[in-house]
Design a protein around this motif. Structure first.
Motif, PDB file in Angstrom:
ATOM      1  N   ASP A   1      23.348  -9.661  15.971  1.00 21.97           N
ATOM      2  CA  ASP A   1      24.300  -8.725  15.839  1.00 21.97           C
ATOM      3  C   ASP A   1      25.503  -8.867  16.921  1.00 21.97           C
ATOM      4  OD1 ASP A   1      23.946  -7.135  13.499  1.00 21.97           O
ATOM      5  OD2 ASP A   1      22.345  -5.936  14.622  1.00 21.97           O
ATOM      6  N   ARG A   2      25.094  -9.536  18.062  1.00 22.60           N
ATOM      7  CA  ARG A   2      25.910  -9.519  19.436  1.00 22.60           C
ATOM      8  C   ARG A   2      26.633 -10.846  18.956  1.00 22.60           C
ATOM      9  NH1 ARG A   2      24.938  -6.787  23.535  1.00 22.60           N
ATOM     10  NH2 ARG A   2      22.878  -5.843  23.831  1.00 22.60           N
ATOM     11  N   GLU A   3      26.369 -11.802  18.126  1.00 19.72           N
ATOM     12  CA  GLU A   3      27.226 -12.731  17.536  1.00 19.72           C
ATOM     13  C   GLU A   3      28.254 -12.305  16.618  1.00 19.72           C
ATOM     14  OE1 GLU A   3      27.552 -15.804  18.887  1.00 19.72           O
ATOM     15  OE2 GLU A   3      26.104 -15.607  20.211  1.00 19.72           O
ATOM     16  N   LEU A   4      27.781 -11.272  15.911  1.00 17.99           N
ATOM     17  CA  LEU A   4      28.721 -10.940  14.674  1.00 17.99           C
ATOM     18  C   LEU A   4      29.693  -9.752  15.101  1.00 17.99           C
ATOM     19  CD1 LEU A   4      25.986 -10.833  11.605  1.00 17.99           C
ATOM     20  CD2 LEU A   4      28.065 -12.468  11.863  1.00 17.99           C
ATOM     21  N   LEU A   5      29.241  -9.152  15.977  1.00 20.79           N
ATOM     22  CA  LEU A   5      30.161  -8.018  16.528  1.00 20.79           C
ATOM     23  C   LEU A   5      31.057  -8.130  17.719  1.00 20.79           C
ATOM     24  CD1 LEU A   5      27.616  -5.206  15.495  1.00 20.79           C
ATOM     25  CD2 LEU A   5      29.421  -5.829  14.286  1.00 20.79           C
ATOM     26  N   PRO A   6      32.098  -7.814  17.920  1.00 23.87           N
ATOM     27  CA  PRO A   6      33.014  -7.732  19.277  1.00 23.87           C
ATOM     28  C   PRO A   6      32.229  -6.741  20.286  1.00 23.87           C
ATOM     29  CG  PRO A   6      34.246  -6.472  17.520  1.00 23.87           C
ATOM     30  CD  PRO A   6      32.792  -6.744  16.948  1.00 23.87           C
ATOM     31  N   THR A   7      31.444  -7.475  21.020  1.00 24.11           N
ATOM     32  CA  THR A   7      30.741  -6.630  22.028  1.00 24.11           C
ATOM     33  C   THR A   7      31.668  -6.226  23.226  1.00 24.11           C
ATOM     34  OG1 THR A   7      30.126  -8.536  23.020  1.00 24.11           O
ATOM     35  CG2 THR A   7      28.560  -7.502  21.827  1.00 24.11           C
ATOM     36  N   VAL A   8      33.013  -6.698  23.122  1.00 23.47           N
ATOM     37  CA  VAL A   8      34.088  -6.464  24.171  1.00 23.47           C
ATOM     38  C   VAL A   8      34.203  -4.688  24.142  1.00 23.47           C
ATOM     39  CG1 VAL A   8      36.106  -6.766  25.041  1.00 23.47           C
ATOM     40  CG2 VAL A   8      34.828  -8.632  24.232  1.00 23.47           C
ATOM     41  N   PHE A   9      34.287  -4.294  23.071  1.00 30.37           N
ATOM     42  CA  PHE A   9      34.814  -2.887  22.892  1.00 30.37           C
ATOM     43  C   PHE A   9      33.653  -2.370  21.951  1.00 30.37           C
ATOM     44  CE2 PHE A   9      36.942  -5.380  19.802  1.00 30.37           C
ATOM     45  CZ  PHE A   9      36.932  -4.623  18.369  1.00 30.37           C
ATOM     46  N   HIS A  10      32.422  -2.843  21.812  1.00 34.45           N
ATOM     47  CA  HIS A  10      31.538  -1.969  20.847  1.00 34.45           C
ATOM     48  C   HIS A  10      30.088  -2.277  21.359  1.00 34.45           C
ATOM     49  CE1 HIS A  10      29.306  -0.493  17.470  1.00 34.45           C
ATOM     50  NE2 HIS A  10      28.603  -1.746  17.577  1.00 34.45           N
ATOM     51  N   GLU A  11      29.361  -1.483  21.714  1.00 35.85           N
ATOM     52  CA  GLU A  11      28.114  -1.529  22.395  1.00 35.85           C
ATOM     53  C   GLU A  11      27.086  -1.573  21.293  1.00 35.85           C
ATOM     54  OE1 GLU A  11      24.825   0.891  24.999  1.00 35.85           O
ATOM     55  OE2 GLU A  11      26.758   1.831  24.756  1.00 35.85           O
ATOM     56  N   VAL A  12      26.636  -2.730  20.995  1.00 32.62           N
ATOM     57  CA  VAL A  12      25.494  -3.260  19.882  1.00 32.62           C
ATOM     58  C   VAL A  12      24.326  -2.230  19.918  1.00 32.62           C
ATOM     59  CG1 VAL A  12      24.082  -4.733  18.820  1.00 32.62           C
ATOM     60  CG2 VAL A  12      26.287  -5.381  19.749  1.00 32.62           C
ATOM     61  N   SER A  13      23.917  -1.489  18.842  1.00 29.06           N
ATOM     62  CA  SER A  13      23.006  -0.763  18.606  1.00 29.06           C
ATOM     63  C   SER A  13      21.568  -1.448  18.654  1.00 29.06           C
ATOM     64  CB  SER A  13      23.033   0.305  17.295  1.00 29.06           C
ATOM     65  OG  SER A  13      21.981   1.065  17.124  1.00 29.06           O
ATOM     66  N   VAL A  14      20.595  -1.026  19.212  1.00 29.98           N
ATOM     67  CA  VAL A  14      19.105  -1.638  19.348  1.00 29.98           C
ATOM     68  C   VAL A  14      18.220  -0.716  18.767  1.00 29.98           C
ATOM     69  CG1 VAL A  14      17.627  -2.782  20.927  1.00 29.98           C
ATOM     70  CG2 VAL A  14      19.938  -2.961  21.721  1.00 29.98           C
ATOM     71  N   TYR A  15      17.422  -1.562  18.028  1.00 26.08           N
ATOM     72  CA  TYR A  15      16.232  -1.001  17.425  1.00 26.08           C
ATOM     73  C   TYR A  15      15.619   0.355  18.349  1.00 26.08           C
ATOM     74  CZ  TYR A  15      12.237  -0.156  14.366  1.00 26.08           C
ATOM     75  OH  TYR A  15      11.277   0.613  13.566  1.00 26.08           O
ATOM     76  N   PRO A  16      15.788   1.597  17.767  1.00 24.51           N
ATOM     77  CA  PRO A  16      15.177   2.423  18.671  1.00 24.51           C
ATOM     78  C   PRO A  16      13.514   2.103  19.024  1.00 24.51           C
ATOM     79  CG  PRO A  16      16.157   3.509  16.871  1.00 24.51           C
ATOM     80  CD  PRO A  16      16.213   1.961  16.506  1.00 24.51           C
ATOM     81  N   LYS A  17      13.275   2.289  20.386  1.00 24.13           N
ATOM     82  CA  LYS A  17      12.056   1.804  20.714  1.00 24.13           C
ATOM     83  C   LYS A  17      11.551   3.473  21.138  1.00 24.13           C
ATOM     84  CE  LYS A  17      12.621  -2.300  20.944  1.00 24.13           C
ATOM     85  NZ  LYS A  17      11.886  -3.360  20.469  1.00 24.13           N
ATOM     86  N   LYS A  18      10.125   3.291  21.142  1.00 23.51           N
ATOM     87  CA  LYS A  18       9.492   4.640  21.357  1.00 23.51           C
ATOM     88  C   LYS A  18       9.670   4.858  22.827  1.00 23.51           C
ATOM     89  CE  LYS A  18       6.343   5.705  17.557  1.00 23.51           C
ATOM     90  NZ  LYS A  18       5.022   6.125  17.138  1.00 23.51           N
ATOM     91  N   GLU A  19      10.026   6.043  23.393  1.00 20.74           N
ATOM     92  CA  GLU A  19      10.328   6.365  24.754  1.00 20.74           C
ATOM     93  C   GLU A  19       9.019   6.793  25.163  1.00 20.74           C
ATOM     94  OE1 GLU A  19      13.532   8.898  25.120  1.00 20.74           O
ATOM     95  OE2 GLU A  19      14.933   7.100  24.593  1.00 20.74           O
ATOM     96  N   LEU A  20       8.861   6.757  26.602  1.00 16.04           N
ATOM     97  CA  LEU A  20       7.314   7.433  27.047  1.00 16.04           C
ATOM     98  C   LEU A  20       7.401   9.002  27.055  1.00 16.04           C
ATOM     99  CD1 LEU A  20       7.053   5.503  30.315  1.00 16.04           C
ATOM    100  CD2 LEU A  20       5.332   5.217  28.302  1.00 16.04           C
ATOM    101  N   PRO A  21       6.427   9.498  26.343  1.00 15.50           N
ATOM    102  CA  PRO A  21       6.564  11.024  26.193  1.00 15.50           C
ATOM    103  C   PRO A  21       6.578  11.601  27.518  1.00 15.50           C
ATOM    104  CG  PRO A  21       4.651  10.165  25.053  1.00 15.50           C
ATOM    105  CD  PRO A  21       5.210   8.992  25.810  1.00 15.50           C
ATOM    106  N   PHE A  22       7.012  13.069  27.415  1.00 21.21           N
ATOM    107  CA  PHE A  22       7.333  13.716  28.578  1.00 21.21           C
ATOM    108  C   PHE A  22       5.896  13.991  29.468  1.00 21.21           C
ATOM    109  CE2 PHE A  22       6.898  18.341  30.372  1.00 21.21           C
ATOM    110  CZ  PHE A  22       7.890  18.144  31.454  1.00 21.21           C
ATOM    111  N   PHE A  23       4.825  14.317  28.934  1.00 25.42           N
ATOM    112  CA  PHE A  23       3.868  14.392  29.533  1.00 25.42           C
ATOM    113  C   PHE A  23       3.245  13.204  30.466  1.00 25.42           C
ATOM    114  CE2 PHE A  23       3.683  17.926  26.425  1.00 25.42           C
ATOM    115  CZ  PHE A  23       3.383  19.045  27.133  1.00 25.42           C
TER     116      PHE A  23
END
Length: 512
Positions: free
Chosen positions: A428-450
């Motif tokens: 996607d970084r090759e296909l999309l103009p990263t100069v003015f667009h932030e490439v979306s990355v597959y959502p990773k599971k974040e550490l839970p609050f606890f």
């Protein structure tokens, strides 16, 4: 009251520094053990144990229902589906709804000064043009020989000049195509050039059709002429769609699919779905989905999210998260939620664009399925269709994040589809103009609050234990000052109550 205060003061004064060392050390040990257990549970199951217990046991007692957890019926079918997928992980596809360079992409550049297409994307298009519009027999026709060189040119003006040169020799279909794509500054002008290309292309197609069985050279020429004719008719249909003649565009697409049913590589059905949605002809949309949403065919965001939109349409106008949490989900609502989960698992980047949590840009000429480029291409053309269905975006907003709780941990395992490709971000970084667009990355599971809370608590108590061990007297003074400050509001309230209540009544209460 004063007796209680004196007892508390005497108790605090009798505590030794060793007590504070033992207290903080014990607290640090307990929080550390909890942290280790929480981390082990998260690594194994992908969620916090404390959070899981609170959701599973405490929330039902409070009357809540997790409306984002779909039933697991059809899970086995989804796993069978994933095993039949034959698509390469990072195969790049031609965008079925790609815009016109001259009339749309270049106009964006004139207005903003930004280049909407990357060099990698345009290079892929140049390779496509050489594959579809040229063949080994081009040297037999002078105009085609010129165009064979034109498609290899990297300079746009050189390509346009070569196309005009070819047209001076004869009516060349591919020359008209190049001018319609790159020189025409309006859709109407592009449509006029494509109509001229259609006349020339139809003549070449009929001529090569009669000679296709006379040798491999003629077969290659007929294949090229077929590709040219299909491309022209498809772009003419897209011109009609852009100019507001949607019914005419639908008819042209249907006729094209009937005439060339084997050319599925062009994905004309995705153009048809978008046009039918514009007409709000949902019955025909469902009929097209029934034909192309098949286990033997590669999926796309258009297929998955259009199926979700149709099922959401049946319930979204009356859907309420509060009502659903009280009474549970109905069968129709459950089907809609399952369809949304299926779509989000296929391409998790789309919801942020549909919900306008992230800005859209012009779609590229090529897309990576399940990637950010496909999400942009889908949302760019289909956001209006989601907005048109009352409550559809609200239902999507309430349910899409629940998908990530269903997918086995780690996320690469997949659930209803084959595992998510790990190379999508790079492509996607090759296909999309990263100069003015932030490439979306597959959502990773974040550490839970606890886990974060326990880690902070463990670190804090460990630091206190260390400081108390090194400076016991000073930390004892701090501890007494902290406890005195902590109980100051309570002492103040008790003094006020004592001054208000009669002394005899207060004496009776203290005796009780």
């Amino acid at each position: 009251m004063f007796g209680t205060e004196s007892s508390l003061s005497m108790f605090l004064n009798t505590l030794t520094p060793k007590f504070y060392v033992a207290l903080t050390g014990t607290s640090s040990l307990i929080s550390g053990l909890i942290l280790i257990f929480e981390w082990w549970y998260f690594r194994k199951y992908g969620t916090s144990f404390i959070e899981q217990v609170s959701v599973s046991h405490l929330r039902p007692l409070l009357g809540g229902v997790d409306s984002s957890t779909p039933s697991s019926a059809n899970t086995s079918n989804g796993e069978a589906d994933s095993s039949r997928q034959s698509v390469s992980e990072c195969k790049v596809w031609r965008n079925p709804l790609n815009l016109f360079r001259g009339a749309e992409y270049n106009r964006y550049t004139w207005v903003t000064g930004r280049e909407p297409l990357t060099y990698y994307d345009m290079n892929l298009s140049a390779q496509d043009h050489q594959t579809f519009f040229t063949c080994d027999s081009d040297h037999l026709r002078p105009a085609d020989a010129i165009m064979q060189k034109a498609w290899r040119e990297r300079n746009p003006q050189a390509r346009i000049s070569a196309a005009h040169e070819a047209l001076e020799l004869e009516d060349c279909a591919t020359a008209f195509i190049l001018l319609a794509e790159e020189e025409a500054t309006t859709i109407m002008e592009a449509e006029r050039l494509f109509k001229q290309a259609l006349k020339a292309g139809d003549v070449c197609y009929r001529r090569s059709q009669q000679l296709q069985h006379h040798g491999t050279q003629y077969e290659a020429q007929h294949r090229r002429d077929t590709n040219v004719l299909v491309y022209i008719k498809r772009r003419l249909a897209m011109c009609s769609r852009k100019l507001g003649r949607t019914r005419e565009a639908v008819k042209m697409m249907r006729d094209l699919m009937k005439e060339f049913p084997l050319l599925s590589m062009f994905n004309i059905h995705e153009n048809l779905l978008e046009s039918l949605l514009e007409l709000q002809n949902y019955a025909d949309v469902q009929a097209v989905l029934a034909k192309y949403d098949d286990i033997s065919l590669p999926k796309s965001a258009t297929i998955c999210y259009t199926a979700a939109l149709l099922k959401a349409r049946a319930v979204s106008d009356k859907f309420s998260p509060e009502a659903a949490s009280r009474r549970g989900l109905s069968t129709a609502e459950m089907n809609a939620v399952e369809a949304i989960h299926r779509a989000v698992e296929f391409n998790p980047h789309v919801p942020k664009y549909l919900l306008e949590m992230k800005s859209l840009i012009l779609p590229p000429e090529h897309i990576l399925k399940r990637g950010d480029s496909e999400a942009i291409a889908y949302a760019f053309f289909h956001l209006q269709h989601w907005k048109r269905v009352e409550g559809a975006l609200n239902l999507l907003h309430c349910t899409w994040e629940g998908t990530f709780r269903m997918i086995p941990y780690p996320l690469e395992k997949g659930h209803l589809f084959y595992p998510y490709p790990i190379c999508t971000e790079t492509a996607d970084r090759e296909l999309l103009p990263t100069v003015f667009h932030e490439v979306s990355v597959y959502p990773k599971k974040e550490l839970p609050f606890f886990i974060l809370f326990t880690a902070g608590l463990c670190s804090f108590t460990a630091m206190l234990a260390l400081l108390t061990h090194q400076f016991p007297e000073l930390m004892g003074v701090f501890a007494k000052a902290f406890l005195s400050t902590l109980f100051a509001p309570l002492n103040f309230i008790m003094e006020k109550v004592e001054s208000i209540l009669p002394s005899s009544l207060w004496h009776q209460l203290t005796r009780i």
